[in-house]
Design an enzyme around this catalytic site. Structure first.
Site, PDB file in Angstrom:
ATOM      1  N   LYS A  13       0.648  -1.054   0.115  1.00  0.00           N
ATOM      2  CA  LYS A  13      -0.014   0.031  -0.067  1.00  0.00           C
ATOM      3  C   LYS A  13       0.760   1.252   0.007  1.00  0.00           C
ATOM      4  CE  LYS A  13      -2.002  -1.146   3.815  1.00  0.00           C
ATOM      5  NZ  LYS A  13      -1.337  -2.327   3.876  1.00  0.00           N
ATOM      6  N   ARG A  88     -10.138   1.717   8.980  1.00  0.00           N
ATOM      7  CA  ARG A  88      -9.742   0.101   9.293  1.00  0.00           C
ATOM      8  C   ARG A  88     -10.798  -0.476   9.845  1.00  0.00           C
ATOM      9  NH1 ARG A  88      -3.858  -1.358   9.726  1.00  0.00           N
ATOM     10  NH2 ARG A  88      -2.681   0.466   9.227  1.00  0.00           N
ATOM     11  N   ARG A 127      11.065  -7.320   5.361  1.00  0.00           N
ATOM     12  CA  ARG A 127      10.833  -5.698   5.650  1.00  0.00           C
ATOM     13  C   ARG A 127      11.546  -5.254   6.817  1.00  0.00           C
ATOM     14  NH1 ARG A 127       5.697  -2.118   5.628  1.00  0.00           N
ATOM     15  NH2 ARG A 127       5.344  -3.138   7.599  1.00  0.00           N
ATOM     16  N   ARG A 133      12.468  -2.863  11.843  1.00  0.00           N
ATOM     17  CA  ARG A 133      11.332  -2.290  12.516  1.00  0.00           C
ATOM     18  C   ARG A 133      10.902  -3.387  13.231  1.00  0.00           C
ATOM     19  NH1 ARG A 133       7.482  -0.293   7.732  1.00  0.00           N
ATOM     20  NH2 ARG A 133       6.001  -0.512   9.462  1.00  0.00           N
ATOM     21  N   ARG A 144      -1.613  -9.019  13.351  1.00  0.00           N
ATOM     22  CA  ARG A 144      -2.174  -7.781  12.412  1.00  0.00           C
ATOM     23  C   ARG A 144      -2.956  -8.581  11.434  1.00  0.00           C
ATOM     24  NH1 ARG A 144       3.425  -5.061  11.998  1.00  0.00           N
ATOM     25  NH2 ARG A 144       2.562  -4.330   9.932  1.00  0.00           N
TER      26      ARG A 144
END
Length: 190
Positions: A13, A88, A127, A133, A144
């Site tokens: 996204k 969301r 990622r 992260r 998630r």
């Protein structure tokens, strides 16, 4: 052009939002980036959000709705915008509807990037390594994903019923996905 892009975490996204925003000359508004900036700057909001994200949860609707309403009130959003990571939940859809109606605006399209769950888990773990992260452990990613499927995925039906949903396969080369998105959206530009 006023639009939303959604899909599961790791669907691409953010990458595609930047390209869409450039293509149509509108700001890409990422709630995730707003939250990460607050975390980095250790604001009160950032500390609160950091704790929520560390467990794989989503920031509550009241905080998120207020941040988005404030951002949409900024001058650069007058000609249009692309929301990435919002709404969301059904409650956030309702809040966005109220916010847009107050400005005599409406959405032009809701783009859903569709991807395979296991592909997304792999992307996010990669990622996490590259970007260091801490919120992207496999356990947190899977939580998630579960929240996405439970709370956000049903929004597709809501927007489809309004004639706004545009689904695009989010797997493959970034340029190929961008091309598919452009072809799907160009007929909706006002």
């Amino acid at each position: 052009m006023r639009m939303i892009i959604f899909g599961p975490p790791g669907a691409g996204k953010g990458t595609q939002a930047r390209r869409i925003a450039e293509r149509y000359g509108i700001p890409a508004i990422s709630t995730g980036e707003i939250f990460r900036s607050n975390i980095k700057n250790e604001t009160a909001l950032g500390l609160q959000v950091k704790e929520i994200l560390a467990t794989g949860g989503y920031v509550n609707d009241d905080i998120t709705n207020a941040i988005v309403a404030d951002r949409l009130a900024q001058e650069d959003c007058a000609p249009g915008f692309l929301l990435d990571g919002y709404p969301r939940t059904a409650e956030q859809v309702d809040a966005l509807d109220v916010e847009l109606a107050a400005r005599s605006n409406e959405l032009d399209a809701v783009l859903e990037l569709t991807v395979d769950d296991e592909e997304v888990v792999g992307r996010l773990l990669k990622r996490a390594e590259i970007e260091n992260r801490i919120d992207d452990t496999e356990e947190v990613i899977r939580e998630r994903m579960a929240i996405y499927h439970r709370e956000t995925q049903p929004l597709a039906a809501m927007y489809a019923a309004r004639g706004l949903l545009v689904q695009v396969d989010g797997l493959g080369d970034i340029d190929d996905v961008s091309l598919r998105i452009g072809e799907a959206l160009d007929g909706r530009v006002r």
